[in-house]
Design a protein around this motif. Structure first.
Motif, short mmCIF file in Angstrom:
data_model
loop_
_atom_site.label_atom_id
_atom_site.label_comp_id
_atom_site.label_asym_id
_atom_site.label_seq_id
_atom_site.Cartn_x
_atom_site.Cartn_y
_atom_site.Cartn_z
N HIS A 51 -0.17 6.02 7.78
CA HIS A 51 -0.65 6.71 6.58
C HIS A 51 -0.63 8.23 6.76
O HIS A 51 -0.31 8.97 5.83
CB HIS A 51 -2.05 6.21 6.22
CG HIS A 51 -2.05 4.85 5.62
ND1 HIS A 51 -1.52 4.56 4.39
CD2 HIS A 51 -2.49 3.67 6.12
CE1 HIS A 51 -1.64 3.27 4.13
NE2 HIS A 51 -2.22 2.70 5.18
N ALA A 82 1.70 10.69 4.48
CA ALA A 82 1.16 11.80 3.69
C ALA A 82 1.92 13.09 3.99
O ALA A 82 2.28 13.86 3.08
CB ALA A 82 -0.33 11.98 3.97
N ARG A 126 2.38 1.78 -3.45
CA ARG A 126 1.40 2.36 -4.39
C ARG A 126 1.23 3.86 -4.13
O ARG A 126 1.15 4.65 -5.06
CB ARG A 126 0.05 1.65 -4.27
CG ARG A 126 -0.02 0.33 -4.99
CD ARG A 126 -1.45 -0.19 -5.08
NE ARG A 126 -2.06 -0.38 -3.78
CZ ARG A 126 -1.96 -1.48 -3.05
NH1 ARG A 126 -1.27 -2.50 -3.50
NH2 ARG A 126 -2.57 -1.58 -1.88
N THR A 127 1.16 4.24 -2.87
CA THR A 127 0.99 5.65 -2.52
C THR A 127 2.17 6.48 -3.01
O THR A 127 2.00 7.56 -3.58
CB THR A 127 0.83 5.82 -0.99
OG1 THR A 127 -0.29 5.04 -0.57
CG2 THR A 127 0.63 7.26 -0.60
N GLU A 179 0.84 -1.21 0.00
CA GLU A 179 0.00 0.00 0.00
C GLU A 179 0.87 1.26 0.00
O GLU A 179 0.60 2.23 -0.71
CB GLU A 179 -0.88 -0.04 1.25
CG GLU A 179 -2.13 0.76 1.15
CD GLU A 179 -3.02 0.51 2.37
OE1 GLU A 179 -3.51 1.51 2.90
OE2 GLU A 179 -3.19 -0.66 2.78
N ARG A 239 2.48 9.49 -6.18
CA ARG A 239 2.98 10.85 -5.96
C ARG A 239 4.22 11.17 -6.80
O ARG A 239 4.40 12.29 -7.24
CB ARG A 239 3.32 11.06 -4.48
CG ARG A 239 2.13 10.96 -3.55
CD ARG A 239 1.19 12.14 -3.62
NE ARG A 239 1.72 13.34 -3.06
CZ ARG A 239 1.63 13.69 -1.78
NH1 ARG A 239 0.99 12.91 -0.94
NH2 ARG A 239 2.15 14.80 -1.36
#
Length: 199
Positions: A128, A132, A47-48, A44, A52
């Motif tokens: 998460h 971010a 992928r994030t 995950e 970006r």
């Protein structure tokens, strides 16, 4: 572009810290370093990051500061396996003494921190959130560096353009004079010959 970003988020009994470093690279390459309790979210996170940053080498380190454990969990299957292997070895070499459970304490990962499902979910959410924040900071740094490079290139182009017109004027003066010198030399070399130079 190069960039660095750091993000933090509170977790149950501490906090999650994410650091992101990116450097120029022709392709996209992400390397993630996670603690064992968050290994399930690695795909995950990959992928994030890819969403970006489409290019560059990205190194991401995530660490949990403070214990999230609510106790200790014995990995019973691993303990049984180790004990069975030790007993088999004892029998093979002919040792008569009984095995002490103390031997199992030297086995890595036999004792794991125990967390409840709620704590694991809080930890994931904190990861998460910190991710971010770190990606935002790294992206801002990359954009700042890109803007600085663009300004530098524009200044260099302006300098080149400022020198271009005087060079054109000089070229328009130099070319006819050079051509005339060349004709004169050729005429001198061919003097005495009956060939005329075609102008």
């Amino acid at each position: 572009m190069t960039g660095f970003g750091r993000g933090t988020a509170p977790a149950s009994r501490g906090r999650v810290v994410v650091e992101v470093r990116s450097v120029n690279h022709k392709y996209h390459d992400t390397r993630v370093s996670l603690p064992a309790e968050l290994s399930a979210v690695e795909a995950e996170i990959q992928r994030t990051v890819r969403a970006r940053f489409s290019r560059g080498r990205v190194e991401l380190t995530l660490r949990v500061e403070g214990s999230q454990a609510t106790g200790i969990r014995l990995e019973k299957d691993l303990a049984r396996s180790c004990l069975s292997a030790l007993e088999e070895l004892r029998d093979e070499v002919g040792i008569e003494e009984p095995l002490s459970l103390e031997l199992l304490t030297a086995v890595p990962q036999i004792f794991q921190p125990a967390t409840d499902e709620g704590a694991e979910q809080v930890l994931r959410e904190a990861a998460h959130e910190a991710l971010a924040e770190a990606l935002d900071a790294a992206e801002t740094m990359r954009k700042t560096e890109g803007a600085a490079l663009a300004r530098d290139l524009e200044e260099r182009l302006a300098t080149i353009e400022a020198h271009l017109e005087p060079m054109r004027e000089l070229a328009s003066e130099v070319a006819p004079a050079a051509l005339e010198r060349l004709r004169t030399r050729i005429e001198r070399l061919m003097s005495g010959s009956r060939h005329d130079i075609d102008e």
